[in-house]
Design an enzyme around this catalytic site. Structure first.
Site, short mmCIF file in Angstrom:
data_model
loop_
_atom_site.label_atom_id
_atom_site.label_comp_id
_atom_site.label_asym_id
_atom_site.label_seq_id
_atom_site.Cartn_x
_atom_site.Cartn_y
_atom_site.Cartn_z
N GLU A 36 0.23 3.60 1.79
CA GLU A 36 0.33 4.03 3.19
C GLU A 36 1.72 3.76 3.75
O GLU A 36 2.10 4.33 4.77
CB GLU A 36 -0.72 3.29 4.04
CG GLU A 36 -2.10 3.89 3.96
CD GLU A 36 -2.20 5.30 4.55
OE1 GLU A 36 -1.84 5.49 5.72
OE2 GLU A 36 -2.63 6.21 3.83
N SER A 90 0.82 -1.23 0.00
CA SER A 90 0.00 0.00 0.00
C SER A 90 0.84 1.27 0.00
O SER A 90 1.92 1.32 0.61
CB SER A 90 -0.88 -0.02 1.25
OG SER A 90 -1.42 1.25 1.50
N TYR A 128 -1.49 0.40 10.61
CA TYR A 128 -1.75 -0.26 9.33
C TYR A 128 -0.51 -0.13 8.42
O TYR A 128 -0.06 -1.11 7.82
CB TYR A 128 -2.98 0.37 8.66
CG TYR A 128 -3.20 -0.08 7.23
CD1 TYR A 128 -3.82 -1.29 6.94
CD2 TYR A 128 -2.79 0.73 6.16
CE1 TYR A 128 -4.02 -1.70 5.63
CE2 TYR A 128 -2.99 0.32 4.85
CZ TYR A 128 -3.60 -0.89 4.59
OH TYR A 128 -3.79 -1.29 3.28
P1 NAP Z 1 -11.49 -4.58 1.99
O1 NAP Z 1 -12.64 -4.24 1.10
O2 NAP Z 1 -11.44 -4.03 3.37
O3 NAP Z 1 -11.41 -6.17 2.06
C1 NAP Z 1 -10.59 -6.83 3.00
C2 NAP Z 1 -10.81 -8.32 2.86
O4 NAP Z 1 -9.99 -9.00 3.83
C3 NAP Z 1 -12.26 -8.78 3.16
O5 NAP Z 1 -12.57 -9.84 2.29
C4 NAP Z 1 -12.18 -9.27 4.59
O6 NAP Z 1 -13.17 -10.21 4.92
C5 NAP Z 1 -10.81 -9.94 4.55
N1 NAP Z 1 -10.23 -10.17 5.87
C6 NAP Z 1 -9.97 -9.25 6.83
N2 NAP Z 1 -9.40 -9.86 7.90
C7 NAP Z 1 -9.31 -11.17 7.60
C8 NAP Z 1 -8.84 -12.31 8.31
N3 NAP Z 1 -8.33 -12.22 9.54
N4 NAP Z 1 -8.87 -13.52 7.68
C9 NAP Z 1 -9.39 -13.64 6.43
N5 NAP Z 1 -9.89 -12.60 5.72
C10 NAP Z 1 -9.84 -11.38 6.31
O7 NAP Z 1 -10.10 -4.17 1.30
P2 NAP Z 1 -9.80 -3.86 -0.25
O8 NAP Z 1 -10.00 -2.41 -0.49
O9 NAP Z 1 -10.44 -4.87 -1.09
O10 NAP Z 1 -8.21 -4.07 -0.29
C11 NAP Z 1 -7.64 -5.35 -0.56
C12 NAP Z 1 -6.21 -5.38 -0.05
O11 NAP Z 1 -5.46 -4.34 -0.66
C13 NAP Z 1 -6.06 -5.16 1.45
O12 NAP Z 1 -4.95 -5.91 1.89
C14 NAP Z 1 -5.74 -3.68 1.56
O13 NAP Z 1 -5.03 -3.43 2.75
C15 NAP Z 1 -4.90 -3.49 0.32
N6 NAP Z 1 -4.89 -2.15 -0.27
C16 NAP Z 1 -6.07 -1.54 -0.60
C17 NAP Z 1 -6.04 -0.31 -1.23
C18 NAP Z 1 -7.30 0.39 -1.64
O14 NAP Z 1 -7.24 1.59 -1.96
N7 NAP Z 1 -8.43 -0.30 -1.71
C19 NAP Z 1 -4.80 0.30 -1.52
C20 NAP Z 1 -3.63 -0.37 -1.17
C21 NAP Z 1 -3.69 -1.60 -0.57
P3 NAP Z 1 -14.63 -9.74 5.47
O15 NAP Z 1 -15.43 -9.41 4.22
O16 NAP Z 1 -15.10 -10.94 6.19
O17 NAP Z 1 -14.42 -8.53 6.34
O1 F7E Z 2 -9.09 8.13 4.01
C1 F7E Z 2 -9.53 11.59 5.18
C2 F7E Z 2 -8.58 10.70 5.96
O2 F7E Z 2 -10.09 6.06 4.95
C3 F7E Z 2 -8.60 8.98 3.00
C4 F7E Z 2 -7.31 2.10 2.45
O3 F7E Z 2 -7.85 1.41 1.34
O4 F7E Z 2 -6.12 3.62 1.02
C5 F7E Z 2 -7.08 3.55 2.06
O5 F7E Z 2 -6.62 4.25 3.21
C6 F7E Z 2 -8.34 10.36 3.59
C7 F7E Z 2 -7.54 10.35 4.89
O6 F7E Z 2 -8.45 5.92 3.02
C8 F7E Z 2 -12.82 11.23 6.65
O7 F7E Z 2 -8.04 11.41 7.07
C9 F7E Z 2 -11.54 12.86 6.01
O8 F7E Z 2 -6.57 11.33 4.84
O9 F7E Z 2 -10.68 6.74 2.59
P1 F7E Z 2 -9.68 6.66 3.66
P2 F7E Z 2 -6.90 5.82 3.41
O10 F7E Z 2 -6.66 6.11 4.85
O11 F7E Z 2 -6.14 6.63 2.43
C10 F7E Z 2 -4.84 3.06 1.33
C11 F7E Z 2 -3.95 3.17 0.12
C12 F7E Z 2 -4.93 1.70 1.89
O12 F7E Z 2 -4.02 0.89 1.71
C13 F7E Z 2 -6.01 1.43 2.87
O13 F7E Z 2 -6.27 0.03 2.98
O14 F7E Z 2 -9.61 10.94 3.91
N1 F7E Z 2 -10.88 11.69 5.74
N2 F7E Z 2 -12.72 12.60 6.57
C14 F7E Z 2 -11.65 10.67 6.12
N3 F7E Z 2 -11.48 9.34 6.03
C15 F7E Z 2 -12.47 8.54 6.48
N4 F7E Z 2 -12.33 7.19 6.37
N5 F7E Z 2 -13.63 9.05 7.01
C16 F7E Z 2 -13.87 10.40 7.12
O15 F7E Z 2 -14.89 10.83 7.61
#
Ligand code: NAP
Ligand code: F7E
Length: 337
Positions: A133, A131, A154
């Site tokens: 992050e 990520s 995270y």
């Molecule tokens: P998501 O919608 O939160 O999905 C997370 C998945 O992980 C869900 O299927 C969840 O199951 C499963 N999970 C969580 N804890 C688990 C455990 N202990 N054992 C087995 N399964 C578990 O996340 P996403 O947005 O699809 O992201 C997929 C991956 O990419 C994650 O690793 C995330 O950190 C990473 N990532 C995401 C982004 C982004 O912008 N979306 C960017 C960079 C990296 P449940 O449905 O049961 O909760």
């Molecule tokens: O926040 C600001 C918050 O929670 C984005 C995950 O998929 O992307 C995701 O992480 C920004 C942050 O995503 C609210 O402070 C303001 O600056 O949508 P987010 P994230 O933290 O960037 C990365 C790449 C991952 O890997 C992660 O798994 O938005 N923000 N107001 C808020 N965020 C939330 N959630 N809620 C608010 O009310």
């Protein structure tokens, strides 16, 4: 024989799009789901077939990435050609509340899987969902050689998992790839991430069902892309001749305020009249500015994003308006693309 893929996190946003794409490419897909007291397969229901139908190529198995015995058994029984490790506690704000669990699932989960693959002796290609992050406080543009400076439990967990994948590649010659994915969104995005929280709330305000929307830091900037482009990049990495680490990003960053402004304008709403700032949504340490440089992916994989920021915002707003209309009319809810 079809190629076999094992997908953790199959019920999540990325897991559902990746599964769709793998099935369309002819794969047999095995997904790991957690036991839950209520249904947690909503994002997969349109793909799921009765397991008695022999032709079904999607199979779901109970498991948890905190349970190495179960994961080792699945690996042994399924012998996947490719493994996509997407499961994680993926919410950054929540990781400050449950840091120990986040380190366990999001960090140690990767070690458990790679160690199981090695011990069981499975020949598989491994994708690690890394990520942006991990860059945290490192100023943009962030590339593969930019230093990591995570700003949350995270981010710390993802750095540990990233280096574990690199270490198993270097130590044991395993085919491990890190996709360093910047934020990617879609109508299937979890409802508590900021983009979806905004589009869902705007649809409700538009319909007269909600009066206020409480948000945190509107000045944070993110590089937001469209999820199916990113899940396609995961697959491309595992088809490459050599394993490696790739930044996947659009190269454009926008503030939360810009996202909100564009989404509200699409519905003709004046967000300043109903959005309030609630400090509970601030993070103990914020990641202020992420903007990725995906030149390596473009050069080596031929990957590039296909959806603009404006189109992404419009698509998410329209999907939430449609979804709400369906819910209010009591119609079966359609899963939007
Ligand atoms: P998501 O919608 O939160 O999905 C997370 C998945 O992980 C869900 O299927 C969840 O199951 C499963 N999970 C969580 N804890 C688990 C455990 N202990 N054992 C087995 N399964 C578990 O996340 P996403 O947005 O699809 O992201 C997929 C991956 O990419 C994650 O690793 C995330 O950190 C990473 N990532 C995401 C982004 C982004 O912008 N979306 C960017 C960079 C990296 P449940 O449905 O049961 O909760
Ligand atoms: O926040 C600001 C918050 O929670 C984005 C995950 O998929 O992307 C995701 O992480 C920004 C942050 O995503 C609210 O402070 C303001 O600056 O949508 P987010 P994230 O933290 O960037 C990365 C790449 C991952 O890997 C992660 O798994 O938005 N923000 N107001 C808020 N965020 C939330 N959630 N809620 C608010 O009310």
């Amino acid at each position: 024989m079809p190629r076999r893929a094992l997908v953790t996190g199959v019920t999540g946003q990325d897991g559902s799009y990746l599964t769709e794409q793998l099935l369309a490419r002819g794969y047999e897909v095995h997904g790991v789901i957690r036991r839950s007291s209520s249904f947690n397969t909503e994002r997969l229901d349109h793909l799921y077939r009765d397991p008695h139908e022999e032709s079904t190529r999607l199979r779901l198995h109970h498991g948890d990435i905190c349970d190495s015995g179960r994961m080792a058994k699945l690996l042994y029984e399924l012998q996947p050609h490719e493994m996509y490790h997407l499961a994680a506690q993926s919410h950054v704000r929540v990781s400050f509340d449950i840091p120990e669990y986040t380190l366990d699932a999001t960090g140690l989960g990767t070690i458990r899987l790679l160690e199981s693959i090695r011990k069981v002796g499975v020949e598989t290609r491994f994708y690690q969902a890394s990520s942006s992050e991990m860059y945290g406080a490192t100023p943009p543009p962030q590339r593969e050689d930019s230093p990591f400076h995570p700003r949350s439990p995270y981010g710390v967990a993802k750095v540990a998992a990233f280096w574990t994948a690199v270490n198993y590649r270097e130590s044991y010659g395993m085919f491990c790839c890190n996709g360093i994915m910047f934020n990617h969104e879609s109508p299937r995005r979890g409802e508590t991430f900021v983009t979806r929280k905004i589009t869902r709330a705007l649809a409700r305000v538009y319909a007269g069902l909600q009066e206020k929307l409480y948000l945190g830091n509107l000045d944070a900037r993110r590089d937001w892309g469209y999820t199916p482009d990113y899940t396609d990049a995961m697959w491309q990495m595992l088809q490459h001749d050599d394993p490696g680490d790739f930044v996947i990003a659009t190269g454009e960053s926008h503030s939360v305020r810009e996202f909100l402004d564009l989404a509200a304008r699409h519905l003709g709403l004046d967000w300043e009249s109903f959005v309030e700032i609630d400090e509970r949504y601030f993070r103990p340490a914020e990641v202020h500015d992420l903007c990725g440089d995906a030149s390596k992916a473009r050069r080596e994989l031929g990957w590039k994003p296909t959806v603009t920021f404006e189109d992404l915002v419009r698509m998410m707003v329209e999907a939430d308006v449609d979804l709400l209309e369906d819910e209010l009319a009591g119609r079966t809810v359609r899963l939007t693309s």
